[in-house]
Design an enzyme around this catalytic site. Structure first.
Site, PDB file in Angstrom:
ATOM      1  N   GLY A  49       0.909  -1.182   0.047  1.00 48.12           N
ATOM      2  CA  GLY A  49      -0.179   0.083   0.072  1.00 48.12           C
ATOM      3  C   GLY A  49       0.762   1.175  -0.017  1.00 48.12           C
ATOM      4  CD  GLN A  54       3.698   5.738   2.576  1.00 47.66           C
ATOM      5  OE1 GLN A  54       2.726   5.195   2.106  1.00 47.66           O
ATOM      6  NE2 GLN A  54       4.599   5.033   3.153  1.00 47.66           N
ATOM      7  CB  CYS A 103       5.676   2.458   7.514  1.00 46.78           C
ATOM      8  SG  CYS A 103       5.085   3.842   6.585  1.00 46.78           S
ATOM      9  CG  LEU A 104       6.897   1.018   1.588  1.00 42.53           C
ATOM     10  CD1 LEU A 104       6.181   1.114   0.229  1.00 42.53           C
ATOM     11  CD2 LEU A 104       7.860  -0.156   1.602  1.00 42.53           C
ATOM     12  CG  HIS A 145      -0.051   1.515   7.739  1.00 41.65           C
ATOM     13  ND1 HIS A 145       0.705   1.043   8.680  1.00 41.65           N
ATOM     14  CD2 HIS A 145       0.439   2.200   6.708  1.00 41.65           C
ATOM     15  CE1 HIS A 145       1.807   1.536   8.046  1.00 41.65           C
ATOM     16  NE2 HIS A 145       1.718   2.186   7.218  1.00 41.65           N
ATOM     17  CD  GLU A 146      -0.856   2.701   2.627  1.00 40.07           C
ATOM     18  OE1 GLU A 146      -0.430   3.592   2.451  1.00 40.07           O
ATOM     19  OE2 GLU A 146      -0.337   1.772   3.220  1.00 40.07           O
ATOM     20  CG  HIS A 149       0.750   7.177   5.413  1.00 39.47           C
ATOM     21  ND1 HIS A 149       2.068   7.346   6.055  1.00 39.47           N
ATOM     22  CD2 HIS A 149       1.037   5.783   5.124  1.00 39.47           C
ATOM     23  CE1 HIS A 149       2.769   6.461   6.020  1.00 39.47           C
ATOM     24  NE2 HIS A 149       2.149   5.495   5.969  1.00 39.47           N
TER      25      HIS A 149
HETATM   26 NI    NI Z   1       2.984   3.486   5.750  1.00 45.78          NI
END
Ligand code: NI
Length: 193
Positions: A49, A54, A103-104, A145-146, A149
């Protein structure tokens, strides 16, 4: 199309509330390029995701795609590419379950986060149509989670027990084996989102 750089924790854009997209932006070349780039970026980084902030675009847009089957995230159900514009979450059942999230934008760390496990997601598709879908279990966590952000929130903010934050290497070495023995550590699906 291009792979964009994913910004990391500490970058102020990750802490900003992203702005909603206007309907007239939905069929713009700029937005379609952003989405194509986000898909490339998600594939390149190997996540499931990605939210627009991000990649340093502070708009309410997130996408999710789970390959399914035996993946490097464990055994997961396949979820086709889903692009969510201006999403809202409705909690169907407050009952929470925890997963070790990644998380990226926080590379190398895993943290145990509990979230409601039955939600309904309302969003616009790229045609400007209202869509809704229901998500349970791990998928409910991925959406939450997404969408966090988009409100400037990161999974580390939601860790209740700070001892349950670990580097990936130590997580794999010390935490996962305990969880597989059935210790009261909750679910352990991996997710970098
Ligand atoms: Ni994340």
């Amino acid at each position: 199309m291009a792979v964009r750089k994913i910004i990391r924790m500490g970058h102020p854009v990750l802490r900003r509330r992203a702005r909603p997209l206007r309907r007239e932006e939905l069929d713009s070349v700029v937005l379609h390029r952003l989405i194509a780039d986000m898909v490339d970026t998600l594939h390149d980084y190997g996540g499931i995701g990605l939210a627009a902030p991000q990649v340093n675009e502070s708009v309410r847009l997130a996408l999710i795609e789970i390959p399914g089957g035996p993946t490097r995230y464990g055994e997961l159900d396949h979820v086709p590419l889903t692009v969510c514009v201006n999403p809202e979450i409705e909690i169907v059942d407050e009952t929470a379950a925890g997963y070790w999230e990644g998380c990226l934008s926080i590379p190398g760390l895993r943290g145990f986060v509990e979230r409601p496990q039955h939600i309904r997601v309302h969003f616009l598709d790229l045609g400007g149509e209202r869509r809704e879908l229901e998500a349970t279990g791990f998928l409910a966590t991925v959406f939450q989670h997404e969408f966090d952000h988009l409100d400037g929130r990161l999974f580390v903010d939601r860790i209740k027990d700070p001892t349950r934050l670990a580097f990936e290497e130590e997580f794999a070495r010390y935490v996962l084996p305990l969880e597989r023995e059935g210790e009261p550590a909750g679910e352990s699906a991996d997710a970098s989102a």
